[in-house]
Scaffold this active site. Structure first.
Site, short mmCIF file in Angstrom:
data_model
loop_
_atom_site.label_atom_id
_atom_site.label_comp_id
_atom_site.label_asym_id
_atom_site.label_seq_id
_atom_site.Cartn_x
_atom_site.Cartn_y
_atom_site.Cartn_z
N ASN A 160 0.81 -1.22 0.00
CA ASN A 160 0.00 0.00 0.00
C ASN A 160 0.84 1.28 0.00
O ASN A 160 0.38 2.32 -0.46
CB ASN A 160 -1.00 0.00 1.16
CG ASN A 160 -0.38 -0.30 2.50
OD1 ASN A 160 0.71 -0.86 2.59
ND2 ASN A 160 -1.07 0.05 3.57
N GLU A 256 4.28 -5.16 12.05
CA GLU A 256 3.17 -4.21 11.96
C GLU A 256 2.11 -4.87 11.09
O GLU A 256 2.26 -5.01 9.88
CB GLU A 256 3.61 -2.88 11.33
CG GLU A 256 2.48 -1.86 11.27
CD GLU A 256 2.79 -0.67 10.39
OE1 GLU A 256 1.89 -0.22 9.66
OE2 GLU A 256 3.96 -0.21 10.41
N CYS A 291 -3.76 -0.31 7.10
CA CYS A 291 -3.96 -1.02 8.36
C CYS A 291 -4.47 -0.09 9.46
O CYS A 291 -5.08 -0.53 10.42
CB CYS A 291 -2.68 -1.72 8.79
SG CYS A 291 -1.26 -0.61 8.93
N GLU A 470 7.50 1.48 15.82
CA GLU A 470 8.32 2.07 14.77
C GLU A 470 8.11 3.58 14.73
O GLU A 470 7.29 4.13 15.45
CB GLU A 470 7.96 1.44 13.41
CG GLU A 470 8.32 -0.05 13.36
CD GLU A 470 7.95 -0.70 12.04
OE1 GLU A 470 8.82 -1.33 11.44
OE2 GLU A 470 6.77 -0.58 11.63
#
Length: 490
Positions: A160, A256, A291, A470
């Site tokens: 994405n 993630e 997400c 992150e």
């Protein structure tokens, strides 16, 4: 934009794998079509890396590791700063390349290279901040800790934001003294190859390496004995597969993963800003392929009907699917036929389960889009917790709207899903906002905002949304090992 209309200089000149400071054809000579999802047509073929290619890339990264780790932090930071400037210079062409290959609108992808550049510069600036501690042990002892790089880091990135993830995610491990092997998303590998052309030469051979490939490539990275840590941006099933593969060699992981994120609106929310937040938080511009999308909107009954109507109206006005490379397009396509079919299944299930279709729900009627993987922005109301669209991540342009009245009954429903990545809370009352933030089981929360990331603020999830953080100082430490040294003084 069809393949024969792509301007010169946009596609990568090289069509090979990049490792050890050079370009290499895949060991078995395999190439596969990579598609423009707006037309379901091939742009060109891309190399397919397999186990032998992974081994060669990891060996190159391992060979480069000792010298790179031994460099003073300021010298490791220098090529990172240079890479950031290169990304800023080439931001527009990189946005066009991703729009061609993954279907997101070029107008929004232009921000990706700049965010990646900012992140690379951020971690370059932190290279000097990897510090140890002294620990009092009484007279006659000196005790201290140091942080050392791990070695070869494998980073598997998602489709994405292909360019942004591939570029940004090399920064923290490199700043900490590690070498990196990046695996591009198999659906959209072209911007990763272009990234290798643009910045690969800035680093000593083997320090940064870029591969393309499918499941075999990823599996080989997770099981390679010289890879010291494996990281993934992707879905929950892939994350679980990575953990299983890494377990045999006890590799640490940083994941993630997905989200089924909630937006909770209280009666006192600013309705105008709330409507903007719901539509923006759903990331319809990316066709919902994010997400962090707030795909579950919980609206208090006192404002439910007004907000639902205004959300539907704004969605229809703002997000009409269009050709991704057109600067006027505000919503692109899904990345693949498989992703389109998945969205269509969830829409059908929602209708079967009794959800009320407010807008969208099908592929667009525009003849110019008939061959691509487009789906209208879709809003369902009357959603209940037992429905599949209430529990499972669609990763598509489908928003589920709930009505609530009792706050005590609300929070068990909000927190019942297996995910816990992001959340959004809308209220003008400070106490309500902080109380709600305490009760929401996620790793990242916006209050009266959605979607925005802030460098320095830890991003990551709980439950099945991931492991680790992150975009912050903690990410830098993820790629170090702490060593304790005790000195007995004579």
């Amino acid at each position: 934009m069809h393949a024969d209309q792509i301007p010169a200089g946009i596609l990568p000149a090289q069509n090979a794998l990049y490792y050890g400071g050079a370009w290499h054809a895949p060991a078995d000579g395999e190439f596969a079509d990579t598609l423009n999802p707006a037309y379901n047509e091939a742009i060109r073929q891309a190399p397919v890396g397999r186990t032998a290619d992974v081994d060669a890339a990891v060996q190159a990264a391992q060979a480069a590791f000792p010298a790179w780790a031994a460099l003073p932090p300021a010298e490791r930071a220098r090529p990172l700063y240079q890479a950031a400037e290169v990304l800023r210079k080439h931001a527009d062409e990189l946005a066009l390349l991703d729009a061609l290959n993954n279907g997101n609108p070029v107008s929004i992808l232009a921000k990706d290279a700049h965010f990646a550049a900012d992140g690379i510069a951020y971690f370059a600036g932190l290279a000097r901040e990897i510090k140890g501690e002294t620990i009092p042990m009484g007279p006659g002892n000196l005790n201290y800790t140091v942080r050392e790089p791990l070695g070869v880091i494998a980073r598997i990135v998602a489709y994405n934001h292909p360019l942004m993830f591939a570029a940004l995610r090399i920064a923290a491990p490199l700043a900490a003294g590690n070498t990196v092997v990046v695996k591009a998303p198999d659906q959209a590998p072209l911007s990763t190859l272009r990234l290798a052309e643009l910045i690969g030469h800035l680093f000593p051979p083997g320090v940064v390496n870029f591969l393309c490939g499918g499941a075999e490539c990823g599996q080989a990275l997770t099981t390679h004995p010289l890879v010291r840590k494996i990281t993934l941006i992707g879905g929950v099933p892939t994350g679980k597969a990575v953990m299983r593969s890494a377990a045999d060699s006890l590799k640490p992981v940083l994941l993630e993963l997905g989200g089924k994120n909630a937006l909770v609106a209280y009666p006192d929310a600013d309705v105008d800003k709330l409507v903007e937040g719901i539509v923006g938080g759903m990331n319809f511009a990316w066709s919902g392929q994010s997400c962090g999308s707030t795909s579950r909107a919980f609206l208090h009954e006192s404002l439910h009907d007004e907000v639902l109507g205004r959300v539907a109206e704004l969605v229809q006005q703002r997000h009409k699917p269009g050709i991704p490379t057109d600067p006027a397009t505000t919503m692109g396509s899904l990345v693949s036929a498989a992703q389109l079919e998945k969205v269509q299944r969830y829409v059908a299930w929602a209708l079967e389960d009794g959800a009320q279709l407010v807008t969208g729900g099908k592929q667009p009627d525009d003849p110019a889009l008939k061959n691509g993987f487009f789906h209208e922005p879709t809003v369902f109301a009357g959603v209940t917790p037992d429905m599949r669209i209430a529990r499972e991540e669609v990763f598509g342009p489908v928003l589920s709207v709930f009505k609530w009245s009792d706050e005590e009954a609300l929070w068990p429903i909000v927190n019942a899903v297996d995910f816990g990545l992001t959340g959004s809370i809308w209220t003008r009352d400070l106490a309500t906002a902080h109380r709600a933030a305490q009760r929401m089981h996620t790793g990242y929360i916006w209050i009266n905002n959605t979607s925005q990331h802030f460098l320095g603020a830890p991003f990551g999830g709980v439950k099945q949304s991931g492991i680790g953080r992150e975009e912050c100082f903690e990410e830098l430490l993820e790629f170090t090992a702490q060593k304790n040294v005790n000195v007995k003084l004579a």
